[in-house]
Design an enzyme around this catalytic site. Sequence first.
Site, PDB file in Angstrom:
ATOM      1  N   SER A   1       0.810  -1.213   0.000  1.00  0.00           N
ATOM      2  CA  SER A   1       0.000   0.000   0.000  1.00  0.00           C
ATOM      3  C   SER A   1       0.852   1.275   0.000  1.00  0.00           C
ATOM      4  CB  SER A   1      -0.965  -0.048   1.185  1.00  0.00           C
ATOM      5  OG  SER A   1      -1.966   0.927   1.075  1.00  0.00           O
TER       6      SER A   1
ATOM      7  N   ASP B   1       9.958   5.568 -10.358  1.00  0.00           N
ATOM      8  CA  ASP B   1       9.562   6.202 -11.621  1.00  0.00           C
ATOM      9  C   ASP B   1      10.338   7.490 -11.882  1.00  0.00           C
ATOM     10  OD1 ASP B   1       7.803   4.174 -12.091  1.00  0.00           O
ATOM     11  OD2 ASP B   1       5.982   5.375 -11.934  1.00  0.00           O
TER      12      ASP B   1
ATOM     13  N   LYS C   1      -0.665  -4.294  -3.065  1.00  0.00           N
ATOM     14  CA  LYS C   1      -1.967  -3.759  -2.668  1.00  0.00           C
ATOM     15  C   LYS C   1      -2.117  -2.360  -3.258  1.00  0.00           C
ATOM     16  CE  LYS C   1      -4.869  -2.540   1.261  1.00  0.00           C
ATOM     17  NZ  LYS C   1      -4.981  -1.118   0.901  1.00  0.00           N
TER      18      LYS C   1
END
Length: 464
Positions: free
Chosen positions: A300, A311, A325
């Site tokens: 999460s 990224d 998740k």
Amino acid sequence: MLKKALAISAVALLLAGIFFMLPLMDKEERARRSEAEYVSMFKEVVDIVKTSYVDKVDDKKLMTGAINGMLAALDPHSTYLPVTEYSEMKVHMAGAFGGVGIELDMRNGKLMVNAPIEDTPAFRAGILAGDHILQIDGKPTKDLPIAECVSRMRGTPGTKVTLAIVREGAAKPLSFQLTRAIIKTKSLKARLLEQGYGYIRIAEFQERTGEDFEKALRTLAADNGAPLSGLVLDLRYNPGGLVDQAYRVADRFIGEGLSNGDIVTTKGRDAASVHTLTATIGQKEPKYPMVVLINGGSASASEIVAGALQDHKRAVIMGTQSFGKGSVQSIMTLDNGDGLKLTTARYYTPSGRSIQAKGITPDISVEFAKAPAAVKKEQEPDLREQDLDGHMQEVPEAGKKPAPAPAPAPKTAPAVPGGHPVLPPVKAPGKELSEQELLQKDNQLARALELLKGVNVLQKGLPH
């Protein structure tokens, strides 16, 4: 004749339109009728159970069971929270409560002290790890649920609670009268691994995690006597928590300029759930090299941080595949004070990746090497989101076919109600281990430190 032909054509078009609409109207009517029929059927089943079940059924138990069943049919993370559980969850995420400062455990029906929390009433009074709490305010604790014991010990700061404690070697039970105070739990720990290289372990994202993280970075730089040469951010076994605090952690490293500074995007059916959290523009941490450690217990909010830093190419992600998740749960307060935790959106990394049931793939895969004596003959596979019954599938991008789901691993790890995995605890490095001992016991951490040093050597130029 022409007028007659036009009239016939108009009638034909009208009839065609009616016939075309009939299936749609019929479908809507069937849907309405079906919903009404199911509601009627539910009431019929409730009446039958209340009338014919072998024992008298408690209405509250019956209704809460029905609610839990309905939510469990949606996904593993949507759940109903009775007021006691709801209150405990809010206290836990706040990271502060009125109490005495004891980490508890129930062993063979006995309430035991795992450890007193430093600089709390229990710590200052001399309560020790391994003490058996026999009574709380004169009431026995044997075989009581640990949640009830915790509730008895917590209370308004300034009020008193008396504990009767059995200690090994003591001739009789000891009595401690403690004055409750505000107890603040720490969601992270920080230290220097060696000169120039910092280490921060975040166990969970609570209400003060972002603030504590910024303080930890300042403290590390001060202890180092100069800006850091590198940082290891340890998110292993971090189950998540508050998204805004995960955003705040990532924001320390992303968004120096006007270029794309997205950290996370959420998308749901409700228009209000579609938004992007973008990094603030301004001074950030120095551009020292950084490694983020993850594993199958990283879920999460911890995956939000790892995905954003990956990224933006701000950190190297090291370890093993994360939990996967990729859904957002909204907490809603019901009219009676109970809580509802409902999945309302999926979240996406800055590049548009959904990690739901997939997880974050590390840039460098490094398995944790256990000590030879601790290695089992058969290694149990980690439980991840894709292994939970009823987990949501990822939503494929427009024009793309969904990727085939990976084969689920055997479900060997237990799960708590609601489908969340019971993950093994990770002990953050403490004073009992020197930096050298810590690196010897944790090969992933040692590998991360080696990588940071290697990057700095390359940046300075290889020796001739």
